[in-house]
Structures are given as structure tokens and as C-alpha cells.
Write a protein that holds these residues in place. Structure first.
Motif, PDB file in Angstrom:
ATOM      1  N   GLN A  35       0.788  -1.174  -0.009  1.00 38.85           N
ATOM      2  CA  GLN A  35       0.023   0.046  -0.070  1.00 38.85           C
ATOM      3  C   GLN A  35       0.811   1.502   0.011  1.00 38.85           C
ATOM      4  O   GLN A  35       0.565   2.171  -0.934  1.00 38.85           O
ATOM      5  CB  GLN A  35      -1.010   0.021   1.024  1.00 38.85           C
ATOM      6  N   LEU A  62      -6.792   9.356   2.126  1.00 42.51           N
ATOM      7  CA  LEU A  62      -7.364   9.302   3.402  1.00 42.51           C
ATOM      8  C   LEU A  62      -6.575   8.486   4.422  1.00 42.51           C
ATOM      9  O   LEU A  62      -5.371   7.713   3.835  1.00 42.51           O
ATOM     10  CB  LEU A  62      -8.590   8.310   3.336  1.00 42.51           C
ATOM     11  N   ARG A  63      -6.195   9.252   5.396  1.00 43.15           N
ATOM     12  CA  ARG A  63      -5.326   8.610   6.422  1.00 43.15           C
ATOM     13  C   ARG A  63      -6.189   7.503   7.395  1.00 43.15           C
ATOM     14  O   ARG A  63      -6.599   8.010   8.464  1.00 43.15           O
ATOM     15  CB  ARG A  63      -4.801   9.769   7.370  1.00 43.15           C
ATOM     16  N   ARG A  64      -6.520   6.592   7.115  1.00 44.45           N
ATOM     17  CA  ARG A  64      -7.413   5.539   7.928  1.00 44.45           C
ATOM     18  C   ARG A  64      -6.199   5.086   9.033  1.00 44.45           C
ATOM     19  O   ARG A  64      -5.135   4.769   8.782  1.00 44.45           O
ATOM     20  CB  ARG A  64      -7.876   4.414   6.932  1.00 44.45           C
ATOM     21  N   TRP A  76     -14.772   5.852  -5.291  1.00 43.50           N
ATOM     22  CA  TRP A  76     -15.192   5.960  -3.997  1.00 43.50           C
ATOM     23  C   TRP A  76     -16.259   4.966  -3.563  1.00 43.50           C
ATOM     24  O   TRP A  76     -16.493   4.768  -2.103  1.00 43.50           O
ATOM     25  CB  TRP A  76     -15.453   7.409  -3.531  1.00 43.50           C
ATOM     26  N   TYR A  80     -14.760   1.908  -1.506  1.00 44.06           N
ATOM     27  CA  TYR A  80     -14.333   2.304  -0.491  1.00 44.06           C
ATOM     28  C   TYR A  80     -15.376   2.409   0.796  1.00 44.06           C
ATOM     29  O   TYR A  80     -14.937   2.062   1.767  1.00 44.06           O
ATOM     30  CB  TYR A  80     -13.508   3.609  -0.584  1.00 44.06           C
ATOM     31  N   ASP A  82     -15.903   0.148   3.816  1.00 42.83           N
ATOM     32  CA  ASP A  82     -15.905   0.718   5.007  1.00 42.83           C
ATOM     33  C   ASP A  82     -16.903   0.763   5.985  1.00 42.83           C
ATOM     34  O   ASP A  82     -17.004   0.385   7.375  1.00 42.83           O
ATOM     35  CB  ASP A  82     -15.619   2.273   5.315  1.00 42.83           C
ATOM     36  N   ASP A  86     -17.086  -3.066   7.193  1.00 44.08           N
ATOM     37  CA  ASP A  86     -16.250  -3.217   7.989  1.00 44.08           C
ATOM     38  C   ASP A  86     -16.658  -2.420   9.455  1.00 44.08           C
ATOM     39  O   ASP A  86     -16.274  -3.380  10.393  1.00 44.08           O
ATOM     40  CB  ASP A  86     -14.965  -2.611   7.573  1.00 44.08           C
ATOM     41  N   SER A 122      -8.619  -4.916   1.222  1.00 44.84           N
ATOM     42  CA  SER A 122      -8.682  -3.456   1.975  1.00 44.84           C
ATOM     43  C   SER A 122      -7.418  -2.762   1.407  1.00 44.84           C
ATOM     44  O   SER A 122      -7.735  -1.408   1.244  1.00 44.84           O
ATOM     45  CB  SER A 122      -8.330  -3.804   3.503  1.00 44.84           C
ATOM     46  N   GLN A 178      -8.466   0.626  -0.508  1.00 45.72           N
ATOM     47  CA  GLN A 178      -8.006   1.724   0.391  1.00 45.72           C
ATOM     48  C   GLN A 178      -7.291   2.938  -0.732  1.00 45.72           C
ATOM     49  O   GLN A 178      -7.052   3.989  -0.368  1.00 45.72           O
ATOM     50  CB  GLN A 178      -7.293   1.788   1.416  1.00 45.72           C
ATOM     51  N   ASN A 179      -6.796   2.172  -1.730  1.00 42.46           N
ATOM     52  CA  ASN A 179      -5.944   2.902  -2.603  1.00 42.46           C
ATOM     53  C   ASN A 179      -6.804   3.695  -3.768  1.00 42.46           C
ATOM     54  O   ASN A 179      -6.267   4.629  -4.671  1.00 42.46           O
ATOM     55  CB  ASN A 179      -4.842   2.128  -3.703  1.00 42.46           C
TER      56      ASN A 179
END
Length: 298
Positions: free
Chosen positions: A10, A56-58, A243, A246, A250, A253, A268, A272-273
């Protein structure tokens, strides 16, 4: 072991997308700045290019060490995290503003020509809402030392049960509600274009029998407007494709509807990318539709 491999993959992917995004959108800003005749569409394209740092900073299930994460993903305090959230909201709300502007261009063309300030009002509203909805980030997130010793930006509420309502609200504000608005707007726009095109065909056919008649072009939509509609719809389609997985992943999840398996971890990583991929695609769409760039370059 699976976690570290997924994190490395990732990280590499995000860095590649980050470079493509910065270079591509910088070229878009340079292109729009050099245009002598700037239209309202150019204004919206510029605003869209300014919302690119939306990686996004998950914080779950994958995280990066502080030294390794790309610049757009680094967040060690809520004050640094908040601007990223602003850009996250703005990237969506700019698309909503663009859709509303195209709606007025097609459905109310006369008012559209007389309302040049409308575009600035729409963009100002989009950025204002983005800032307002990002304020809770300053309260919820802050520095926190994780079990592995890393200090990262993390939610400071008592337990993880708060994640589900929080992410549900964010998903609705960032994606589901704007998507519903955009879908309704473009459904009306497509119907209006279809109606006006059929009306024009009826006028032409009535004049083709050799009898003298007067032709009216009120129902005809200019090629420039149609091209702008096509561009904006492709941008929105790219947004949906990148999107939707994602936010759907999410939501599943957060409601614990996904099994804790190896496949889930790799899925994931890919999903997420996708939001970062959207930022890299937009410049390609712009240059594909731009008549000010030579075809070989496109």
C-alpha cells in the motif's frame, strides 16, 4: 507477516499515485492559468485540481510508521489532520457545485448567462461547508501512543464503539448524500437535453417538405455545453467508481460484517488506494476533453 506485506504494498502504491497526482494536477493548474479566455468550467476545473491531497489517513486496519508514510498521509496531530479532512469534503462538494452549475446551464440558460457570480457563490459554499464539517476533527482526534510504540493521530474517545456512528455520519456527509444530489441533478439534465433535442428534430422535419417555414433553434443546446456536460459526467463517474468500493467496504467493516481473513486484508489494501487513484484520473480526463491541448499530448 501478512500485515507488513500489505502495508508495504500500500505504501509503494500510494507513493506512485501521489507522484502522478501532483504532476498531473500541477499541469492542469498550469494549463488553466495560461488560458487567455477563462470560462466558468475552467474555474471549476481549477477548484477541483486544488482538492487533490485527499489520500485518506485511515487508522484501521492499516497504519504507516511516521517516517515512511507519504506527505499526504502523515498526521501526528489533529491540527495537521484537519486540513486533509477539509480537502476530503471539498473534493466532493466541488463536484456537487459543478453539477448544480451545469444544471442551471442546461435547464435555465438565460439565467445562467446573467449569473456569472453563481459559480463563485457555489464554490464558496462548498469550501465553507467543508471547513464546518471538519471542525469536529480538531476535537475528536489527537496524539496517541499506540501499543507498538508509534505516536499517531488517533481518535481520543473512550472505546472503538464510537467508530461506527462516526464513520456512518462521515460517509453520509462525504459520499452518500452528495451522490444522491448529483444523481438527481444529472437525471434532470439528461432528460432536459433529450427533450430539447427531440423538439429541435420535430422543427427540422416539419421544414423538410419543401414548404416555406421558419426554423427556431431555441431547443438546440450548444456543442460547448454538451461537451462540458460530458466532461463533468465522466468526472462524476470516475468519482463513483473510485469511492463506492471504499465507502461500501468501510461501512461493512465498521458494522463487523466482513470476516477477518487474509482476503479481507488484501482487499482492504486495494480498496483503500482507490480514492487516491481518483485524484490521479481527473487530470487525464481534463486533458482528454480539453481542446487547448494537442491531440498527440492528450
Amino acid at each position: 507477516m501478512i500485515f507488513m506485506a500489505a502495508m508495504t504494498e500500500q505504501l509503494v502504491t500510494l507513493w506512485v499515485l501521489f507522484v502522478f497526482t501532483v504532476v498531473g494536477n500541477s499541469l492542469v493548474l498550469l494549463s488553466t492559468r495560461r488560458r487567455k479566455r477563462k470560462s466558468r468550467m475552467t474555474f471549476f476545473v481549477t477548484q477541483l485540481a486544488l482538492t487533490v491531497p485527499r489520500f485518506l489517513r485511515r487508522t484501521k486496519p492499516l497504519t504507516f510508521p511516521p517516517w515512511a508514510s507519504p506527505p499526504s498521509a502523515r498526521s501526528h496531530s489533529s491540527s495537521r489532520f484537519c486540513p486533509q479532512v477539509v480537502l476530503l469534503y471539498a473534493s466532493t462538494y466541488v463536484l456537487v457545485s459543478l453539477s448544480i452549475d451545469r444544471y442551471h446551464a442546461i435547464v435555465y440558460p438565460m439565467k445562467f448567462l446573467q449569473g456569472e457570480k453563481q459559480a463563485k457563490v457555489l464554490i464558496a459554499t462548498a469550501w465553507t461547508l467543508s471547513f464546518l464539517f471538519s471542525i469536529p476533527t480538531l476535537i475528536i482526534f489527537g496524539k496517541r501512543k499506540l501499543a507498538n510504540g508509534e505516536v499517531q493521530c488517533w481518535a481520543l474517545w473512550p472505546d472503538d464503539s464510537y467508530w461506527t456512528p462516526y464513520m456512518t455520519v462521515v460517509a453520509c456527509l462525504v459520499y452518500f448524500i452528495p451522490l444522491a444530489i448529483i444523481s438527481v441533478i444529472y437525471a434532470i439534465v439528461i432528460r432536459t437535453i433529450w427533450t430539447k433535442s427531440k423538439a429541435h428534430e420535430i422543427v427540422i422535419s416539419s421544414c423538410s417538405d419543401g414548404k416555406p417555414c421558419t426554423r427556431y433553434n431555441r431547443g438546440l443546446i450548444s456543442k460547448a455545453k454538451v461537451k462540458a456536460i460530458k466532461y463533468s459526467m465522466v468526472i462524476v463517474l470516475a468519482f463513483i467508481c473510485c469511492w463506492s468500493p471504499y465507502f461500501l467496504f468501510d461501512m461493512l467493516d465498521n458494522f463487523s460484517l466482513l470476516p477477518d481473513t487474509r482476503e479481507r486484508v488484501y482487499a482492504s489494501v486495494i480498496i483503500q488506494n482507490l480514492p487516491a487513484l481518483n485524484s490521479a484520473i481527473n487530470p487525464l480526463v481534463y486533458f482528454l476533453f480539453s481542446s487547448h491541448v494537442g491531440f498527440p499530448c492528450r
